[in-house]
Design a protein around this motif. Structure first.
Motif, mmCIF file in Angstrom:
data_model
loop_
_atom_site.group_PDB
_atom_site.id
_atom_site.type_symbol
_atom_site.label_atom_id
_atom_site.label_comp_id
_atom_site.label_asym_id
_atom_site.label_seq_id
_atom_site.Cartn_x
_atom_site.Cartn_y
_atom_site.Cartn_z
ATOM 1 N N VAL A 157 50.267 59.011 38.211
ATOM 2 C CA VAL A 157 50.075 57.838 39.053
ATOM 3 C C VAL A 157 51.143 56.809 38.701
ATOM 4 O O VAL A 157 51.410 56.542 37.529
ATOM 5 N N VAL A 158 51.763 56.233 39.726
ATOM 6 C CA VAL A 158 52.785 55.210 39.498
ATOM 7 C C VAL A 158 52.081 53.922 39.091
ATOM 8 O O VAL A 158 51.274 53.375 39.856
ATOM 9 N N ALA A 159 52.380 53.429 37.890
ATOM 10 C CA ALA A 159 51.698 52.251 37.358
ATOM 11 C C ALA A 159 52.434 50.973 37.741
ATOM 12 O O ALA A 159 53.650 50.971 37.980
ATOM 13 N N MET A 160 51.687 49.889 37.799
ATOM 14 C CA MET A 160 52.262 48.583 38.095
ATOM 15 C C MET A 160 52.964 48.016 36.851
ATOM 16 O O MET A 160 52.341 47.893 35.798
ATOM 17 N N PRO A 161 54.248 47.678 36.929
ATOM 18 C CA PRO A 161 54.913 47.021 35.793
ATOM 19 C C PRO A 161 54.240 45.675 35.525
ATOM 20 O O PRO A 161 54.121 44.851 36.450
ATOM 21 N N PRO A 162 53.779 45.417 34.315
ATOM 22 C CA PRO A 162 53.023 44.179 34.026
ATOM 23 C C PRO A 162 53.776 42.913 34.415
ATOM 24 O O PRO A 162 53.178 41.954 34.923
#
Length: 269
Positions: A157-162
């Motif tokens: 899953v492509v994660a959101m960059p904080p």
């Protein structure tokens, strides 16, 4: 890692074109189905003692050779009966599902290259084309791929960059075209396997294309890969929130429909 394109249905599409034998077998099965449809139509007309005419014959031929194949490919997204049995799918050149336009072009051209020439034109074209395309595929921009009906376990899953979460939460992120969204996802999944130069060039190119669908632009100095990941993650989150809200609304409406009218209290179990 498996090479492929993951569709919205969770199906892994093999990027390699399907074999000519598979296409031929699927076409023969589809021909049998269409033949059954045509025979059934004739039987119905005989039963009702309908007077045959040239116009009626033209309508039947058009329905069997163009209307039915177009409807099947559109509704099943490139998986007619024969293709479903063989395990292949017709997709666009960018990997997306076929639409009405592509299905209609394939069926209309197939009237000449499949029916009028007994498949000889399609056979020659498929043999010499590197992707096994027939004339209808060339004109419609489609080709056949093998379908492995399983959920890809190797696709993260492509994660959101904080650091981009605050910007993404307030940005106007429009829906990306299917082909562009697939290209971005596949790029982010395979970044570690790409040559550094190609990785930087492709990332910048994709970020430039995606930026047209986002406002405002990301903060200055944002890395292209972080920007792409933020856009995909935000789109996924918003789609999930929209789906969840619709589910809750449907559940609420369903509960209201089951209640007794005119203020009559519901029975207690």
């Amino acid at each position: 890692m498996d090479e492929g394109i993951v569709t919205g249905e969770g199906v892994l599409l093999d990027t390699r074109p399907t074999s000519f034998v598979s296409r031929l077998l699927a076409a023969l099965l589809d021909l049998v189905v269409l033949g059954i449809v045509a025979i059934a139509a004739v039987i119905v007309l005989v039963q009702i003692e309908f007077e045959p005419s040239t116009t009626l014959l033209i309508v039947i031929v058009a329905t069997v050779t163009v209307v039915v194949p177009t409807a099947l490919d559109t509704l099943t997204r490139g998986r007619s009966v024969g293709k479903l049995v063989v395990g292949i799918r017709i997709v666009r050149d960018d990997g997306g599902p076929v639409r009405l336009r592509q299905a209609f072009v394939r069926a209309l051209v197939g009237l000449g290259e499949l029916w009028m020439t007994f498949g000889s034109v399609a056979l020659v074209c498929a043999i010499f084309h590197p992707q096994g395309k027939r004339v209808g595929d060339v004109l419609a921009g489609t080709y056949g791929v093998r379908v492995r009906g399983k959920v890809s376990r190797s696709t993260p899953v492509v994660a959101m960059p904080p650091q981009l979460a605050p910007w993404a939460a307030t940005a106007d992120v429009r829906r990306l075209p299917d082909g562009l969204a697939l290209s971005v996802r596949q790029f982010l999944i395979r970044t570690r396997t790409l040559h550094p130069g190609s990785r930087a060039e492709l990332g910048t190119q994709l970020a430039t294309e995606v930026e047209r669908y986002v406002a405002p632009a990301p903060p200055p100095g944002t890395h292209p890969e972080s920007f792409l990941a933020a856009v995909l993650a935000e789109r996924r989150q918003r789609e999930y929130a929209r789906t969840e809200a619709a589910r809750q609304r449907d559940a609420h409406d369903s509960a209201l429909m089951r209640r007794l009218p005119h203020g009559v209290p519901d029975p207690v179990d």
